[in-house]
Write a protein that holds these residues in place. Structure first.
Motif, PDB file in Angstrom:
ATOM      1  N   TYR A 236     -33.061  38.530 -18.368  1.00 57.95           N
ATOM      2  CA  TYR A 236     -32.188  39.363 -17.523  1.00 57.95           C
ATOM      3  C   TYR A 236     -32.069  40.802 -18.016  1.00 57.95           C
ATOM      4  O   TYR A 236     -31.206  41.541 -17.555  1.00 57.95           O
ATOM      5  CB  TYR A 236     -30.803  38.713 -17.407  1.00 57.95           C
TER       6      TYR A 236
ATOM      7  N   ARG B 222     -30.873  41.994 -20.701  1.00 58.85           N
ATOM      8  CA  ARG B 222     -29.533  42.246 -21.239  1.00 58.85           C
ATOM      9  C   ARG B 222     -29.571  42.117 -22.755  1.00 58.85           C
ATOM     10  O   ARG B 222     -30.438  41.446 -23.334  1.00 58.85           O
ATOM     11  CB  ARG B 222     -28.542  41.212 -20.679  1.00 58.85           C
TER      12      ARG B 222
ATOM     13  N   CYS C 215     -29.700  31.149 -20.235  1.00 55.66           N
ATOM     14  CA  CYS C 215     -29.475  32.575 -19.970  1.00 55.66           C
ATOM     15  C   CYS C 215     -28.699  32.825 -18.683  1.00 55.66           C
ATOM     16  O   CYS C 215     -27.842  33.714 -18.624  1.00 55.66           O
ATOM     17  CB  CYS C 215     -30.815  33.313 -19.904  1.00 55.66           C
ATOM     18  N   THR C 216     -28.989  32.068 -17.635  1.00 52.76           N
ATOM     19  CA  THR C 216     -28.309  32.311 -16.348  1.00 52.76           C
ATOM     20  C   THR C 216     -26.810  32.094 -16.500  1.00 52.76           C
ATOM     21  O   THR C 216     -26.000  32.928 -16.068  1.00 52.76           O
ATOM     22  CB  THR C 216     -28.883  31.384 -15.248  1.00 52.76           C
ATOM     23  N   THR C 217     -26.432  31.002 -17.127  1.00 56.17           N
ATOM     24  CA  THR C 217     -25.009  30.709 -17.310  1.00 56.17           C
ATOM     25  C   THR C 217     -24.348  31.739 -18.233  1.00 56.17           C
ATOM     26  O   THR C 217     -23.286  32.280 -17.922  1.00 56.17           O
ATOM     27  CB  THR C 217     -24.826  29.301 -17.919  1.00 56.17           C
TER      28      THR C 217
ATOM     29  N   THR D 140     -24.487  35.587 -16.531  1.00 58.39           N
ATOM     30  CA  THR D 140     -24.059  35.903 -15.161  1.00 58.39           C
ATOM     31  C   THR D 140     -22.550  35.708 -15.086  1.00 58.39           C
ATOM     32  O   THR D 140     -22.073  34.567 -15.144  1.00 58.39           O
ATOM     33  CB  THR D 140     -24.752  34.963 -14.126  1.00 58.39           C
TER      34      THR D 140
ATOM     35  N   GLN E  57     -20.144  35.535 -12.899  1.00 59.23           N
ATOM     36  CA  GLN E  57     -19.479  34.573 -11.998  1.00 59.23           C
ATOM     37  C   GLN E  57     -19.898  33.125 -12.267  1.00 59.23           C
ATOM     38  O   GLN E  57     -19.330  32.208 -11.669  1.00 59.23           O
ATOM     39  CB  GLN E  57     -19.690  34.937 -10.521  1.00 59.23           C
ATOM     40  N   ILE E  58     -20.895  32.945 -13.163  1.00 61.94           N
ATOM     41  CA  ILE E  58     -21.339  31.566 -13.456  1.00 61.94           C
ATOM     42  C   ILE E  58     -20.976  31.146 -14.882  1.00 61.94           C
ATOM     43  O   ILE E  58     -21.202  30.016 -15.283  1.00 61.94           O
ATOM     44  CB  ILE E  58     -22.855  31.427 -13.198  1.00 61.94           C
ATOM     45  N   GLN E  59     -20.381  32.052 -15.641  1.00 60.78           N
ATOM     46  CA  GLN E  59     -19.984  31.669 -17.009  1.00 60.78           C
ATOM     47  C   GLN E  59     -18.996  30.503 -16.986  1.00 60.78           C
ATOM     48  O   GLN E  59     -18.827  29.807 -17.987  1.00 60.78           O
ATOM     49  CB  GLN E  59     -19.372  32.872 -17.732  1.00 60.78           C
TER      50      GLN E  59
ATOM     51  N   ARG F 116     -26.128  30.043  -8.164  1.00 61.99           N
ATOM     52  CA  ARG F 116     -26.163  31.477  -7.878  1.00 61.99           C
ATOM     53  C   ARG F 116     -26.823  31.754  -6.530  1.00 61.99           C
ATOM     54  O   ARG F 116     -26.313  32.512  -5.710  1.00 61.99           O
ATOM     55  CB  ARG F 116     -26.925  32.205  -8.995  1.00 61.99           C
TER      56      ARG F 116
ATOM     57  N   ASP G 161     -24.926  33.020  -3.124  1.00 60.38           N
ATOM     58  CA  ASP G 161     -25.346  34.249  -2.426  1.00 60.38           C
ATOM     59  C   ASP G 161     -25.492  33.977  -0.932  1.00 60.38           C
ATOM     60  O   ASP G 161     -25.112  34.800  -0.095  1.00 60.38           O
ATOM     61  CB  ASP G 161     -26.705  34.751  -2.966  1.00 60.38           C
TER      62      ASP G 161
END
Ligand code: SF4
Ligand code: SF4
Length: 404
Positions: A138, A140, A172-174, A177, A179-181, A377, A381
């Protein structure tokens, strides 16, 4: 060109050599039909409805391209890559194949050939470069993987310095991101309530490499998998749990040979939670809600011999009214995000997810539940784009509420 030199040229496809010519081009996978229902349902292939619709967008066309490459009748090209990557590698086509061809493994091998030949898509190159440079795709600072930990009112063991048999591999996504933490926060809360002694790597967690493997960048995958093996070995963990379907499939199957010597077991968090709740006969409160369940491809069709179809459903039935969608389990429609589609073709990913939301709306349930932050996610969306009243929920969130 001789057969030997074609084998050398296509080293990834040559690993699947035994099966390449087994495809008889029957076309059953063209629409990835659900023969389990009566009458059969047509059109589980999500690429079918949302692409220009020519043959190479479907299973049979991709298999014909592979056959033609293997026979020296076709060359890899940038145009080919543009088509081949418009598929989330959901593997619904494999379910339709009478000959048990594991289509997605062929598509991934073809992608690996495209990458080696210099035809990787720009979006994927960026993503895989970030994964090796920053240890997450990402782009980051990996330190941000600590952010969700600061939102907890209890401390979790640091796998880099403290011993625990169970490692929670956040993904990584969790972790990255905002709103997904909540997936990580709810996972940690549920594990604590169930008395599991576990650790996390926080900012030291390295991407599992799923995005690289799915998009064909084997070098990037090998780079992060080596780093992960080193971390796992030093920490002395015995079991890896993850609440992400992509990490689950990657660690369980793509790392299988690598983890064998370390004697490390990989399970989805839901498997562990299901086992503890049943063994200890823990009661879940009825939440009084109607839910429907989306099967992630990576905990279903793409997860090997033990797909997680029943465990999430049994847990849901203990605390809610489960209403099934028209396509479920091995024939479930994909959310559209996987296989690098969300990164390179975000509109396609969104359109596929919108049709999944519409399928969920037809059940009359208000909550669309899943066990994958990547599905979460993309579907979320789509819910927003459709202005739908449907609520996307991770199963761990409901379990946390039902354990109160
Ligand atoms: S992959 Fe299987 S279902 Fe598809 S065309 Fe080939 S043989 Fe038929
Ligand atoms: S993997 Fe899924 S989207 Fe791709 S061709 Fe097969 S059924 Fe269609």
């Amino acid at each position: 060109m001789t057969e030997i030199s074609l084998k050398e040229k296509y080293k990834h496809l040559s690993e699947l050599e035994q099966m390449i010519l087994q495809c008889i081009s029957c076309g059953d996978c063209r629409e990835a039909t659900d023969f389990s229902s009566d009458p059969p349902k047509w059109g589980v292939c999500v690429a079918r409805d949302h692409t220009p619709g020519f043959e190479p967008f479907f299973g049979r066309g991709k298999m014909q391209i592979i056959r033609s490459l293997w026979q020296g009748k076709l060359e890899l090209s940038k145009d080919m890559a543009e088509v081949i990557y418009q598929c989330p590698t959901c593997n619904a086509c494999s379910e339709a194949c009478f000959y048990d061809i594991d289509n997605a493994s062929f598509y991934e091998a073809l992608r690996a050939e495209l990458v080696d030949a210099g035809y990787a898509l720009d979006g994927h190159k960026e993503m895989n470069q970030a994964m090796t440079d920053l240890l997450n795709p990402y782009q980051r600072d990996n330190k941000q993987k600590n952010d969700w930990l600061e939102k907890l009112d209890f401390k979790i063991k640091d796998a880099s310095s403290e011993k625990a048999d169970v490692l929670y591999f956040v993904g990584c996504t969790t972790a990255l991101t905002p709103q997904i933490q909540t997936v990580a926060i709810n996972t940690a809360k549920v594990l604590k309530k169930l008395g599991v002694d576990f650790s996390v790597f926080g900012e030291n967690e390295v991407c599992c490499g799923s995005v690289a493997m799915r998009t064909g960048d084997r070098k990037a995958f090998n780079y992060v998998s080596d780093k992960n093996l080193d971390l796992f070995q030093k920490s002395g963990i015995k079991t890896i749990i993850t609440s992400c379907a992509g990490c689950y499939r990657t660690l369980k199957l793509d790392y299988a040979d690598l983890l064998k010597d370390l004697d490390i077991n990989v399970v989805h968090t839901i498997e562990l939670v299901y086992k503890i709740i049943n063994e200890k006969n823990i009661q879940l409160n009825n939440l009084g809600i109607n839910v429907t369940y989306h099967d992630p491809c990576h905990t279903g069709r793409n997860s090997g011999d033990t797909p997680l179809y029943e465990e999430p459903r049994e847990l849901l039935r203990k605390m809610a009214n489960l209403v099934e969608m028209a396509t479920i389990k091995e024939n479930a429609k994909c959310c559209g995000a996987g296989g690098g589609v969300k990164k390179a073709f975000p509109e396609l990913a969104l359109e596929i997810a919108k049709s999944r939301v519409q399928e969920a709306e037809e059940t009359g349930a208000q909550n669309l539940v899943s066990i994958c932050p990547f599905c979460f996610r993309n579907i979320d969306d789509a819910i927003k784009a459709l202005n739908s009243n449907m609520k996307m929920v991770d199963l761990l969130e409901l379990i946390d509420q039902a354990l109160n």
